[in-house]
Design an enzyme around this catalytic site. Structure first.
Site, short mmCIF file in Angstrom:
data_model
loop_
_atom_site.label_atom_id
_atom_site.label_comp_id
_atom_site.label_asym_id
_atom_site.label_seq_id
_atom_site.Cartn_x
_atom_site.Cartn_y
_atom_site.Cartn_z
N SER A 43 -11.57 -19.96 -47.79
CA SER A 43 -10.52 -18.88 -47.27
C SER A 43 -9.58 -19.01 -47.33
O SER A 43 -8.94 -19.90 -48.37
CB SER A 43 -10.75 -20.08 -45.59
OG SER A 43 -10.35 -21.16 -46.00
N GLN A 45 -6.21 -19.50 -47.28
CA GLN A 45 -5.17 -20.92 -46.78
C GLN A 45 -3.93 -21.07 -46.78
O GLN A 45 -3.62 -21.08 -47.74
CB GLN A 45 -5.98 -21.86 -46.77
CG GLN A 45 -6.90 -22.27 -47.75
CD GLN A 45 -7.36 -23.31 -48.02
OE1 GLN A 45 -7.32 -24.58 -47.85
NE2 GLN A 45 -8.98 -23.62 -47.74
N HIS A 47 -1.88 -25.16 -46.36
CA HIS A 47 -0.79 -26.29 -46.42
C HIS A 47 0.20 -26.47 -45.12
O HIS A 47 1.38 -26.19 -46.26
CB HIS A 47 -1.77 -27.33 -47.08
CG HIS A 47 -3.11 -26.97 -47.21
ND1 HIS A 47 -4.36 -27.14 -46.96
CD2 HIS A 47 -3.23 -26.78 -49.49
CE1 HIS A 47 -5.40 -27.01 -47.21
NE2 HIS A 47 -4.88 -26.73 -49.28
N LYS A 70 -0.49 -31.53 -47.14
CA LYS A 70 -2.06 -31.82 -48.03
C LYS A 70 -1.69 -31.32 -48.74
O LYS A 70 -1.48 -30.08 -49.50
CB LYS A 70 -2.92 -31.22 -47.13
CG LYS A 70 -4.22 -31.57 -48.35
CD LYS A 70 -5.17 -31.08 -46.94
CE LYS A 70 -7.13 -30.66 -47.90
NZ LYS A 70 -7.98 -30.04 -47.39
N GLU A 72 -1.96 -30.13 -53.41
CA GLU A 72 -3.03 -30.25 -54.08
C GLU A 72 -2.59 -29.79 -55.64
O GLU A 72 -2.08 -28.34 -55.89
CB GLU A 72 -4.07 -29.70 -53.38
CG GLU A 72 -4.21 -28.67 -52.75
CD GLU A 72 -5.61 -27.37 -52.31
OE1 GLU A 72 -5.67 -28.20 -51.46
OE2 GLU A 72 -5.67 -26.57 -52.01
N HIS A 215 -3.46 -19.29 -50.48
CA HIS A 215 -4.54 -19.10 -51.55
C HIS A 215 -5.54 -18.99 -50.39
O HIS A 215 -5.85 -19.53 -50.23
CB HIS A 215 -4.41 -20.12 -52.48
CG HIS A 215 -4.30 -22.16 -51.84
ND1 HIS A 215 -2.94 -22.51 -51.39
CD2 HIS A 215 -5.37 -23.10 -51.47
CE1 HIS A 215 -3.30 -23.68 -50.36
NE2 HIS A 215 -5.08 -23.67 -50.98
N ARG A 234 -6.19 -21.45 -41.90
CA ARG A 234 -7.32 -20.15 -42.74
C ARG A 234 -6.65 -19.44 -41.13
O ARG A 234 -6.44 -18.95 -40.43
CB ARG A 234 -8.51 -20.86 -41.76
CG ARG A 234 -8.85 -22.16 -42.79
CD ARG A 234 -10.22 -22.66 -42.60
NE ARG A 234 -10.54 -23.73 -43.26
CZ ARG A 234 -10.95 -24.88 -42.47
NH1 ARG A 234 -10.35 -24.71 -41.43
NH2 ARG A 234 -11.13 -25.60 -43.42
N LYS A 240 -14.27 -19.84 -40.22
CA LYS A 240 -14.26 -21.16 -39.39
C LYS A 240 -13.27 -21.12 -38.99
O LYS A 240 -12.62 -19.91 -38.89
CB LYS A 240 -14.10 -22.56 -40.06
CG LYS A 240 -15.07 -23.12 -40.83
CD LYS A 240 -14.39 -24.25 -41.75
CE LYS A 240 -15.33 -24.53 -43.38
NZ LYS A 240 -15.10 -25.89 -44.10
#
Length: 407
Positions: A43, A45, A47, A70, A72, A215, A234, A240
């Protein structure tokens, strides 16, 4: 070391003895570590940062199950495609003119802001206005315009499949739209390549996704490490839960993709490559042991997890602990464990390669991002940018961030 590969099938964070990692450590590991294979685009999205994560958890604990941030980091195992960060405003302006269907999903106010912006502040505000307009476009309008866009692009490809009248980046952008639309029919998010950078990451290269940056991972395999959280906001290319208002409000609206880096050799051995983000929760090492060689892993003062990502071999240490390395096997290394020595029989055809994740021990010397000297990709119009070379993980690699090579 204690094996995790059997326990992973039975439940999360549990050793083969039945002891959980939390019981063993007295706390949770501060990171999550996994291999991600994208057969289908994930998706659009972002964070949240720590402050926003706490708010989202309070407001909607069902959708946002914890209060942690989050950040990453992804390290490519194969050529990896991703959409990361907003395109330069000049590129978006050109795409609005070239694709009337995309333009029809954007308000006149937002388009005027894009065309008139001439400084960093106005450009950031123009990105915000454009993204808000696109994400809030009436679904019937965006679906109809997407159908028109796909019909035109397919017709153009059918009539002239080898057309070179447009710049390569524009042609590849159009192909990306067609590809996403096949995966997610009637989802206007398929037009995301018109405003997000579309990147190709070479094997061995890494990129860090800071909080509040848009991203979407498209295709390929990566090692992914992140802070211990499941918070994802998202907005498209997913069945979702979508949280468009929060995503629109949270983004930084900075232009350019993430800095790309190939790590740096460490511990006095060029076969050990360190990838260090500017966050305290984690860092990753990739270790490569070639046929006929041995490689001694460094002794770590913190707990670690490692995954065998390629090849086979054995390990030994001074305590007589012997492990058989096979792809996919995962092991937990307690803090202060005697160093393991990897060995690969000389008759093997390829190297043994493992990925090790642990709490960040080099936070003052990040490799993936240097916060004091950010080097973002300058956009499709940066014609003088050097081409990337696919790095050899067993060879010494530069530590400074390198420019992105886009599809």
């Amino acid at each position: 070391p204690a094996s995790l590969h059997v326990a992973i099938r039975q439940g999360p964070a549990q050793l083969i003895s039945g002891t959980t990692l939390e019981e063993l450590l007295g706390c949770q590991l501060p990171f999550l570590f996994k291999v991600l294979s994208c057969g289908k685009t994930l998706s659009i999205q972002a964070h949240p940062d720590k402050k926003l994560a706490e708010k989202l958890h309070i407001d909607n604990p069902q959708a946002y199950g914890d209060s942690n941030h989050k950040p990453e980091m992804a390290i490519a195992l194969t050529p990896f495609e991703a959409m990361c960060g907003f395109r330069r405003i000049e590129e978006i302006s050109q795409l609005l003119k070239k694709h009337p269907e995309f333009s029809a999903c954007i308000s006149n106010e937002a388009k005027l802001a894009v065309f008139m912006s001439d400084d960093p502040e106005s450009q950031s505000e123009a990105l915000r206005t454009l993204f808000h307009s696109f994400m809030n476009c009436d679904r019937d309008v965006s679906t109809e315009q997407l159908k028109k866009l796909l019909k035109r692009l397919y017709a153009e490809q059918s009539l002239n499949p080898h057309d070179h009248s447009s710049p390569p980046w524009e042609r590849k952008c159009a192909r990306a739209v067609l590809r996403l639309a096949q995966q997610f029919p009637n989802d206007a998010g398929a037009m995301a390549p018109f405003f997000l950078n579309y990147l190709l990451i070479a094997p061995g290269e890494a990129f860090f996704m800071a909080p509040n940056e848009p991203h979407a991972y498209v295709a390929g395999e990566i090692i992914e490490c992140m802070a211990c959280s499941d918070n994802v906001v998202r907005a498209g290319l997913t069945p979702k839960f979508k949280d468009v208002p929060n995503l629109v409000d949270m983004l930084t609206y900075s232009m350019g993709g993430p800095s790309i880096d190939a790590g740096t050799p460490c511990y006095g051995d060029t076969r050990i490559i360190r990838y260090t983000p500017p966050v305290p929760e984690f860092e990753v090492m990739i270790m490569t042991c070639n046929p006929g060689e041995t490689l001694t892993m460094p002794q770590l003062s913190v707990a670690a997890i490692f995954i065998v990502i390629e090849g086979s071999g054995t390990t030994d240490n001074d305590d007589g602990q012997r492990l058989v390395m096979r792809p996919g096997r995962t092991y937990f290394i307690p803090a202060g464990c005697p160093p393991l020595t990897l060995a690969v029989n000389e008759i093997k055809r390829g190297p043994l390669r493992i990925a090790v994740a642990h709490e960040n021990l080099h936070a003052d010397d990040p490799t993936v991002v240097n916060p004091d000297k950010p080097q973002h990709w300058k956009g499709e119009f940066d014609v003088n940018r050097p081409r990337l070379e696919i790095p050899d993980l067993a060879a010494e690699s530069p530590r400074s961030p390198r420019q992105n090579e886009l599809l």
